[in-house]
Scaffold this motif. Sequence first.
Motif, PDB file in Angstrom:
ATOM      1  N   VAL A 209       0.646  -1.169  -0.123  1.00 41.30           N
ATOM      2  CA  VAL A 209      -0.097  -0.099  -0.665  1.00 41.30           C
ATOM      3  C   VAL A 209       1.099   1.578  -0.342  1.00 41.30           C
ATOM      4  CG1 VAL A 209      -1.608   1.335   1.062  1.00 41.30           C
ATOM      5  CG2 VAL A 209      -2.163  -1.097   1.134  1.00 41.30           C
ATOM      6  N   ILE A 210       1.004   2.611  -1.226  1.00 42.09           N
ATOM      7  CA  ILE A 210       1.302   3.290  -1.250  1.00 42.09           C
ATOM      8  C   ILE A 210       0.378   4.518  -1.237  1.00 42.09           C
ATOM      9  CG2 ILE A 210       3.058   4.847  -2.460  1.00 42.09           C
ATOM     10  CD1 ILE A 210       4.070   1.790  -4.164  1.00 42.09           C
ATOM     11  N   THR A 211       0.919   5.023   0.038  1.00 37.39           N
ATOM     12  CA  THR A 211      -0.157   6.341   0.075  1.00 37.39           C
ATOM     13  C   THR A 211       0.945   7.602  -0.053  1.00 37.39           C
ATOM     14  OG1 THR A 211       0.843   6.606   2.072  1.00 37.39           O
ATOM     15  CG2 THR A 211      -1.568   5.608   2.529  1.00 37.39           C
ATOM     16  N   ILE A 212       0.210   8.440  -0.963  1.00 38.39           N
ATOM     17  CA  ILE A 212       1.415   9.820  -0.999  1.00 38.39           C
ATOM     18  C   ILE A 212       0.381  10.922  -1.072  1.00 38.39           C
ATOM     19  CG2 ILE A 212       2.510   8.892  -3.125  1.00 38.39           C
ATOM     20  CD1 ILE A 212      -0.007   9.964  -5.608  1.00 38.39           C
ATOM     21  N   LEU A 214       1.101  14.230   1.964  1.00 43.32           N
ATOM     22  CA  LEU A 214       1.966  15.396   1.745  1.00 43.32           C
ATOM     23  C   LEU A 214       3.010  14.936   2.335  1.00 43.32           C
ATOM     24  CD1 LEU A 214       1.673  18.120   3.772  1.00 43.32           C
ATOM     25  CD2 LEU A 214       1.118  16.288   5.933  1.00 43.32           C
ATOM     26  N   GLY A 215       2.879  13.265   3.001  1.00 42.72           N
ATOM     27  CA  GLY A 215       4.492  12.607   2.852  1.00 42.72           C
ATOM     28  C   GLY A 215       4.403  11.274   2.203  1.00 42.72           C
ATOM     29  N   ILE A 216       4.968  10.408   1.836  1.00 40.83           N
ATOM     30  CA  ILE A 216       4.974   9.329   1.134  1.00 40.83           C
ATOM     31  C   ILE A 216       5.162   8.128   1.641  1.00 40.83           C
ATOM     32  CG2 ILE A 216       5.830   8.156  -0.924  1.00 40.83           C
ATOM     33  CD1 ILE A 216       4.791  10.552  -2.021  1.00 40.83           C
ATOM     34  N   GLY A 217       3.933   6.748   1.927  1.00 43.07           N
ATOM     35  CA  GLY A 217       4.432   5.989   3.233  1.00 43.07           C
ATOM     36  C   GLY A 217       4.058   4.471   2.091  1.00 43.07           C
ATOM     37  N   MET A 218       4.697   3.899   3.271  1.00 44.08           N
ATOM     38  CA  MET A 218       4.417   2.597   2.610  1.00 44.08           C
ATOM     39  C   MET A 218       4.161   1.234   3.526  1.00 44.08           C
ATOM     40  SD  MET A 218       6.035   0.137  -0.596  1.00 44.08           S
ATOM     41  CE  MET A 218       7.948  -0.279   0.924  1.00 44.08           C
ATOM     42  N   GLY A 219       2.562   0.643   2.762  1.00 47.72           N
ATOM     43  CA  GLY A 219       2.570  -0.692   4.047  1.00 47.72           C
ATOM     44  C   GLY A 219       2.894  -2.023   2.848  1.00 47.72           C
ATOM     45  N   ILE A 220       3.509  -2.811   3.726  1.00 44.44           N
ATOM     46  CA  ILE A 220       4.134  -4.051   3.393  1.00 44.44           C
ATOM     47  C   ILE A 220       3.703  -5.140   3.677  1.00 44.44           C
ATOM     48  CG2 ILE A 220       5.985  -5.276   2.741  1.00 44.44           C
ATOM     49  CD1 ILE A 220       7.041  -2.175   3.781  1.00 44.44           C
ATOM     50  N   LEU A 315      11.804  -5.361  -5.616  1.00 38.88           N
ATOM     51  CA  LEU A 315      12.402  -6.181  -4.829  1.00 38.88           C
ATOM     52  C   LEU A 315      11.124  -7.647  -3.804  1.00 38.88           C
ATOM     53  CD1 LEU A 315      13.750  -3.136  -3.266  1.00 38.88           C
ATOM     54  CD2 LEU A 315      14.984  -4.891  -3.978  1.00 38.88           C
ATOM     55  N   PHE A 316      10.425  -6.498  -4.321  1.00 39.38           N
ATOM     56  CA  PHE A 316       8.872  -7.907  -3.472  1.00 39.38           C
ATOM     57  C   PHE A 316       7.859  -8.571  -4.423  1.00 39.38           C
ATOM     58  CE2 PHE A 316       9.862  -3.961  -0.387  1.00 39.38           C
ATOM     59  CZ  PHE A 316       9.753  -4.577   0.357  1.00 39.38           C
ATOM     60  N   ASN A 317       8.336  -8.006  -5.573  1.00 38.74           N
ATOM     61  CA  ASN A 317       6.651  -9.398  -6.258  1.00 38.74           C
ATOM     62  C   ASN A 317       6.427  -9.194  -5.823  1.00 38.74           C
ATOM     63  OD1 ASN A 317       7.206 -12.593  -7.443  1.00 38.74           O
ATOM     64  ND2 ASN A 317       6.487 -11.018  -8.480  1.00 38.74           N
ATOM     65  N   PRO A 318       5.258  -8.102  -6.023  1.00 36.00           N
ATOM     66  CA  PRO A 318       3.839  -8.029  -5.158  1.00 36.00           C
ATOM     67  C   PRO A 318       2.903  -8.679  -6.425  1.00 36.00           C
ATOM     68  CG  PRO A 318       4.515  -5.837  -5.765  1.00 36.00           C
ATOM     69  CD  PRO A 318       5.372  -6.447  -5.822  1.00 36.00           C
ATOM     70  N   GLY A 319       1.994  -9.313  -5.846  1.00 35.06           N
ATOM     71  CA  GLY A 319       0.464  -9.419  -6.570  1.00 35.06           C
ATOM     72  C   GLY A 319      -0.042  -8.515  -6.536  1.00 35.06           C
ATOM     73  N   MET A 320      -0.250  -7.526  -6.194  1.00 33.03           N
ATOM     74  CA  MET A 320      -0.660  -5.882  -6.110  1.00 33.03           C
ATOM     75  C   MET A 320      -0.005  -4.727  -5.835  1.00 33.03           C
ATOM     76  SD  MET A 320      -5.089  -5.103  -4.366  1.00 33.03           S
ATOM     77  CE  MET A 320      -5.356  -6.395  -5.578  1.00 33.03           C
ATOM     78  N   ILE A 321       0.136  -3.963  -6.146  1.00 32.36           N
ATOM     79  CA  ILE A 321      -0.185  -2.696  -5.023  1.00 32.36           C
ATOM     80  C   ILE A 321      -1.307  -1.206  -5.339  1.00 32.36           C
ATOM     81  CG2 ILE A 321       1.960  -0.137  -5.722  1.00 32.36           C
ATOM     82  CD1 ILE A 321       3.303  -1.730  -6.600  1.00 32.36           C
ATOM     83  N   ILE A 322      -1.266  -0.921  -4.130  1.00 34.02           N
ATOM     84  CA  ILE A 322      -2.564  -0.439  -4.208  1.00 34.02           C
ATOM     85  C   ILE A 322      -1.978   1.219  -3.899  1.00 34.02           C
ATOM     86  CG2 ILE A 322      -4.489   0.345  -2.409  1.00 34.02           C
ATOM     87  CD1 ILE A 322      -4.331  -2.563  -1.913  1.00 34.02           C
ATOM     88  N   VAL A 323      -1.848   2.083  -4.593  1.00 34.53           N
ATOM     89  CA  VAL A 323      -1.617   3.721  -4.039  1.00 34.53           C
ATOM     90  C   VAL A 323      -2.906   4.590  -4.180  1.00 34.53           C
ATOM     91  CG1 VAL A 323      -0.909   5.438  -5.466  1.00 34.53           C
ATOM     92  CG2 VAL A 323       0.143   3.092  -6.088  1.00 34.53           C
ATOM     93  N   SER A 324      -2.398   4.774  -2.389  1.00 35.35           N
ATOM     94  CA  SER A 324      -3.812   6.213  -1.982  1.00 35.35           C
ATOM     95  C   SER A 324      -3.604   7.352  -1.841  1.00 35.35           C
ATOM     96  CB  SER A 324      -4.526   4.549  -1.220  1.00 35.35           C
ATOM     97  OG  SER A 324      -5.971   5.168  -1.210  1.00 35.35           O
ATOM     98  N   GLY A 325      -4.160   7.812  -0.884  1.00 37.39           N
ATOM     99  CA  GLY A 325      -3.550   9.409  -0.134  1.00 37.39           C
ATOM    100  C   GLY A 325      -4.270  10.324  -1.062  1.00 37.39           C
ATOM    101  N   GLU A 326      -4.304  11.607  -0.124  1.00 39.13           N
ATOM    102  CA  GLU A 326      -4.951  12.890  -1.059  1.00 39.13           C
ATOM    103  C   GLU A 326      -4.102  13.523  -1.922  1.00 39.13           C
ATOM    104  OE1 GLU A 326      -4.079  12.452   2.086  1.00 39.13           O
ATOM    105  OE2 GLU A 326      -4.680  12.663   3.323  1.00 39.13           O
ATOM    106  N   GLY A 327      -3.149  12.722  -2.538  1.00 36.08           N
ATOM    107  CA  GLY A 327      -2.091  12.279  -3.851  1.00 36.08           C
ATOM    108  C   GLY A 327      -2.984  12.125  -5.132  1.00 36.08           C
ATOM    109  N   VAL A 328      -3.412  11.288  -4.773  1.00 35.65           N
ATOM    110  CA  VAL A 328      -4.200  10.594  -5.916  1.00 35.65           C
ATOM    111  C   VAL A 328      -5.387  11.538  -7.021  1.00 35.65           C
ATOM    112  CG1 VAL A 328      -4.364   8.303  -5.005  1.00 35.65           C
ATOM    113  CG2 VAL A 328      -5.833   9.520  -4.875  1.00 35.65           C
TER     114      VAL A 328
END
Length: 392
Positions: A209-212, A214-220, A315-328
């Motif tokens: 989960v990538i949040t964009i 005020l800052g940029i964060g990530m949950g794994i 690096l992670f070979n994830p099945g899904m990447i969710i981009v969220s946050g006010e920046g979308v």
Amino acid sequence: MAKRTLLKAINRSIILNVIKKHGPIARADIARLTKLSPATVTLQTAELIEDGLIYEKQEGDSRGGRPPILLALSTEAIYVLGVKLTESHATLALIDLQATIVAQRTFGLPSTHPIAVADLLTTETLSLLRAADIPRKHLVGCGVGMAGLIDSVNGICRMSPHTHWRDVPLAEYLEERLGCPVYLDNNVNTLTFLERLYGLGQHVDNFLVITIGLGIGMGIVCDGQVYRGASGSSGELGHTVIDPDGLPCSCGNRGCLETFVADPWLVYHARQAGLEVVTPEELTQLAQSGEPRAVDVFRRAGKVLGQSVANLINLFNPGMIIVSGEGVRAGDLLFDPMREAISRHAFSGLDKEVTLQIEPLLDESWARGAACLVLHKIFETSEFTQPTSIAE
Ligand SMILES: [Zn+2]
């Protein structure tokens, strides 16, 4: 004896998760789906009913036979509190086991002193419970999400860039006042728990989960579990270095990803390009109206973000990447160049295996996510991941 207790906890968790996913459901169907014996299902469900986690629901049967007794998650006996805490205000949400908000409120914080914050959160929580007519004993836990470096094991805010807290044991303060277990975590992790338990990540065992904003964060999420790192500080994607000679970041380093993509920096770059904008919303509107310098700010940000996401895919070979946050809010202005950079830089077609989800962030998601810090303790034991045979 310890082994039996663990086995019991695992069975209980398996049954509860099946009821969450498939309920209302008959005991016989639970036994079939879990491959547990009918006797075990009967015993465990009796305990779950006694604990108020599930209840017996009579379903009408149009064929005139005896209506089957189905089991469903309780929506009345158990509530958890989710708190989104920022430097200026807090949002409280009372949530049932289905993660539905039954009552919520947002209020300003006159002081950011930790004790004053704990006192105010307590007063407002008790008032919210009264307003919603929920007895205090039905509140079984509280989850708090906030920005910064959080020691989630001990419930301590190690460092918050916004409230300027250092080593504040907020969970302990609130436990003393509320009389229930309190869990504290980084707000990106809380959002990740929400996606895992109730959102897009329910059926995906490896996702980011990538949040964009005020800052940029990530949950794994790795193998179904939220990954936190050795000291709980994983996911500081915003402070990965893009250009060591770049602009000075708030963290003290130079050229972090945030200096290319985070909201305040987008505005900064726009102003450097001669645009009279103050907010990211203004900048987005300008770009949407076709102002080439504004479009270019998002194009460059999207390109750098895409490079970082490609690195994550490698690096992670994830099945899904969710981009969220006010920046979308910028939409394809940002995401078209991002997608282009991903397909250019991802290793050997790995990007084709990733589902990319752009998800607008709802205000209530943060508080629901914080409540999931408690809900996931109820639904999952750390020793257990749901066998794939039960998944739909
Ligand atoms: Zn930085």
